[in-house]
Write an enzyme that holds these catalytic residues in place. Sequence first.
Site, PDB file in Angstrom:
ATOM      1  N   GLY A 142       0.839  -1.211   0.000  1.00 20.48           N
ATOM      2  CA  GLY A 142       0.000   0.000   0.000  1.00 20.48           C
ATOM      3  C   GLY A 142       0.856   1.235   0.000  1.00 20.48           C
ATOM      4  O   GLY A 142       2.055   1.172  -0.290  1.00 20.48           O
ATOM      5  N   ASN A 143       0.264   2.370   0.290  1.00 19.23           N
ATOM      6  CA  ASN A 143       1.043   3.606   0.390  1.00 19.23           C
ATOM      7  C   ASN A 143       0.389   4.530   1.426  1.00 19.23           C
ATOM      8  O   ASN A 143      -0.647   4.203   1.986  1.00 19.23           O
ATOM      9  CB  ASN A 143       1.186   4.283  -0.975  1.00 19.23           C
ATOM     10  CG  ASN A 143      -0.148   4.657  -1.561  1.00 19.23           C
ATOM     11  OD1 ASN A 143      -0.862   5.497  -1.025  1.00 19.23           O
ATOM     12  ND2 ASN A 143      -0.532   3.997  -2.667  1.00 19.23           N
TER      13      ASN A 143
END
Length: 398
Positions: free
Chosen positions: A208-209
Amino acid sequence: MLKNKNIILGVCGSIAAYKSAFLVRLLVKAGANVKVILTPDGANFITPLTLATLSKNPVYTQYFEEETGVWSNHVELGLWADLIIIAPISANTLAKLSTGICDNLLTAVYLSAKCKVYVAPAMDLDMWKHESTQQNIQRITGFGNTVIAPGSGELASGLVGEGRMAEPEEIVRFLENAIKKSMPLFGKKAMVTAGPTYEAIDPVRFIGNHSSGKMGFAIADELVRLGADVTLVAGPTVNNGVESYKRIDVVSAEEMFKACSAIFETTDITVMCAAVADYRPKFVASQKIKKQDSDFVLELEKTTDILAALGMRKKGNQILVGFALETNDEENYAKGKLEKKNLDLIVLNSLNDKGAGFKSDTNKITIFNKALQKTVFEMKSKTEVAKDICKAILKILK
Ligand code: C5P
């Protein structure tokens, strides 16, 4: 629609003035700030105390309050108002509005105001039908005022026919619709993407980020404020505020692609703000991957570039806006993406600028349009940045 709007309610001498109390209640309930002006005759039908209590503001009846010595500034009141509604308006006040006679506070405020004015007539059948009343209606409509037509039914005189003031609920609905229709993006459908995407590695892990989704939420809110019908397609993010738009929750890039594709054809404006993962694990393990003694190599494959895919499908007057978050050679990369992905605008934020990018409540952007004209903005709150982006969109629509 009426939230935080400054509304002056004028009340004239008519038995329908009793309905003004309900009207004040509904306007206040809808979030409006209401100040009531009673004409001298209006005050014979309903007390200032009732209207002051309901509106939570003092009621104005004359230029000069003899007891307190306070002068009611008609110019200030007129300029304070976002809209004026005179309900009920009598045949007498209607005639004054039509000729510019200004012999009481309400008519003086009317002449001083720059905002939209609505009137809801209430009078007896024959007075309403009289040629002079009908001509006055024509004249004030010609000045840009709006008449909320009276209904038919039993009148206080015992006559039956046209002349009953519209019901307070109808008046509020009328005002809300009129405001909606006057908004610059009324009738436009918009789609905004926001937040990160999560790409599963196994049932418990993902790639993810750090995207918080805040920029996308602010853009969606601003588009709603401008009157658009907005759908937000959001990756895993939490918005602690009140959401004023439709929201579709997705997790992965593929889910976001499917959700956006399903509605893109019918959208007029699309703003792709999400930080979509560029790669995802090629194989997703069905069980939790166990720790091993050796190193672990994860094979990745490309996700669909949603923005580029929509750029290829874009038709007619559809507007497509993309974001570019860059760390080096920012402007060239942004301009390259604008052309390659067939965008109308690209919003560049550079991680070299303090206060720009993920998680923060501020952002610093540069916008390029199709002609590659560049506009540089100061660092601002994401709410203000959203306004700048939407202004650039409105400029294309003009
Ligand atoms: O090419 P790059 O990923 O830098 O482009 C960023 C823009 O493209 C953003 O508007 C982002 O929302 C969008 N994007 C996308 N699908 C991807 C990757 C990025 O829609 N798979």
